[in-house]
Design an enzyme around this catalytic site. Structure first.
Site, mmCIF file in Angstrom:
data_model
loop_
_atom_site.group_PDB
_atom_site.id
_atom_site.type_symbol
_atom_site.label_atom_id
_atom_site.label_comp_id
_atom_site.label_asym_id
_atom_site.label_seq_id
_atom_site.Cartn_x
_atom_site.Cartn_y
_atom_site.Cartn_z
ATOM 1 C CG ASP A 1 -3.793 -4.488 -3.365
ATOM 2 O OD1 ASP A 1 -3.996 -5.483 -4.085
ATOM 3 O OD2 ASP A 1 -4.672 -3.649 -3.126
ATOM 4 C CB SER B 1 -0.974 -0.062 1.184
ATOM 5 O OG SER B 1 -2.006 0.882 1.049
ATOM 6 C CG HIS C 1 -5.571 -2.549 0.152
ATOM 7 N ND1 HIS C 1 -4.716 -2.283 -0.894
ATOM 8 C CD2 HIS C 1 -5.179 -1.719 1.172
ATOM 9 C CE1 HIS C 1 -3.854 -1.334 -0.546
ATOM 10 N NE2 HIS C 1 -4.119 -0.991 0.703
#
Length: 285
Positions: A124, A100, A252
């Site tokens: 992700d 992330s 996610h």
């Protein structure tokens, strides 16, 4: 395999960065977490990697036990921290990996500092994420409660917020992601720092795509609504030389939902590209 970690501190302008260190020798793998998370989200993966690699999992600025200045949360500030860590531990080239926010920083680091990057692993996050995904993330992060009366209340919130992460991942979020105060528990991150980071999070990585020189592994959660299939496919088209994996059933939060799968993918990638890994520390740095 080591059974425990070591805390490490790196002095940077304005304070210090905290990292969790695993392993004793081998090429350095530098792990970076997502927004509002902290170094310990990587624990099960770091512990496994440490059988063959030296691993540093970083509390990024504004998170965990690292410095939390009133400003300085642009992409360049996060990248400067990564350079500072490498210089402090005396390593010239690193395997940089992130999830992330950490994947954004890892991707940008690989593009802007190719001489310091041996391999890149981004989970992700990538270029061309839809604006709606950032809007939804902003609402989720800013809408989180500021304080919990009890650990049970915090655990219930985390279970609802992250319904697919493993039970031990939830406990790490609880015990390393919050700190006690007289009237309960508050987040260990600095809310103002998160707000400043969110302002800069949607940085345009598109121009950086052709600048990544290191072999790269891009991992996406198959059911992620943040890094969606369209953005994933666009990067595959732009950089077919990268390696790509989708983790079935993952959203996610891939490393916390499927840590064994992520470890296996990372370990196999490192093994395939063993020739690209650095030999170790650089004298004099």
């Amino acid at each position: 395999m080591p059974i425990c970690y070591r805390d490490r501190w790196v002095e940077v302008p304005g304070g210090a960065l905290h990292a969790v260190e695993w392993g004793e020798a081998g090429p350095l793998v530098l792990l970076t977490h997502g927004i509002t998370a902290q170094a310990h989200v990587w624990d099960p993966i770091a512990a496994r990697l440490a059988a063959r690699y030296r691993v540093l999992s970083l509390d990024q600025r504004g998170h965990g036990d690292s410095l939390r200045p009133p400003s300085g949360y642009a992409l360049a500030d996060y990248l400067a921290d990564l350079l500072a860590v490498l210089d402090a531990v005396g390593v010239e080239r690193v395997v940089v990996a992130g999830h992330s926010l950490g994947a954004r920083n890892a991707f940008a680091f690989a593009a802007r500092h190719p001489a310091r990057t041996a391999l890149l692993i981004a989970i992700d996050y990538g270029p061309w994420i839809a604006a709606e995904a950032f809007t939804a993330l902003d609402a989720r992060v800013r809408g989180a409660p500021r304080q919990f009366a009890t650990a049970a209340e915090a655990r219930a919130y985390l279970a609802g917020r992250y319904p697919r992460i493993t039970p031990d991942a939830l406990e790490r979020r609880l015990w390393f992601g919050l700190r006690p105060v007289p009237n309960g528990l508050v987040w260990r991150y600095e809310p103002a720092a998160i707000a400043r980071t969110l302002e800069h999070l949607n940085a345009d990585l598109g121009p950086l795509v052709p600048r990544v020189q290191a072999p790269a592994l891009i991992i996406r959660g198959e059911q992620s609504t943040f890094y969606d299939a369209t953005a994933f496919a666009r990067l595959r088209e732009a950089r077919p030389d990268f390696e790509y994996e989708e983790v079935a059933g993952a959203t996610h939060y891939v490393p916390e939902e499927h840590p064994e799968t992520v470890y296996q993918l990372m370990a196999a990638f490192l093994e395939r590209h063993a020739a690209a890994l650095p030999g170790g520390s650089v004298a004099g740095r």
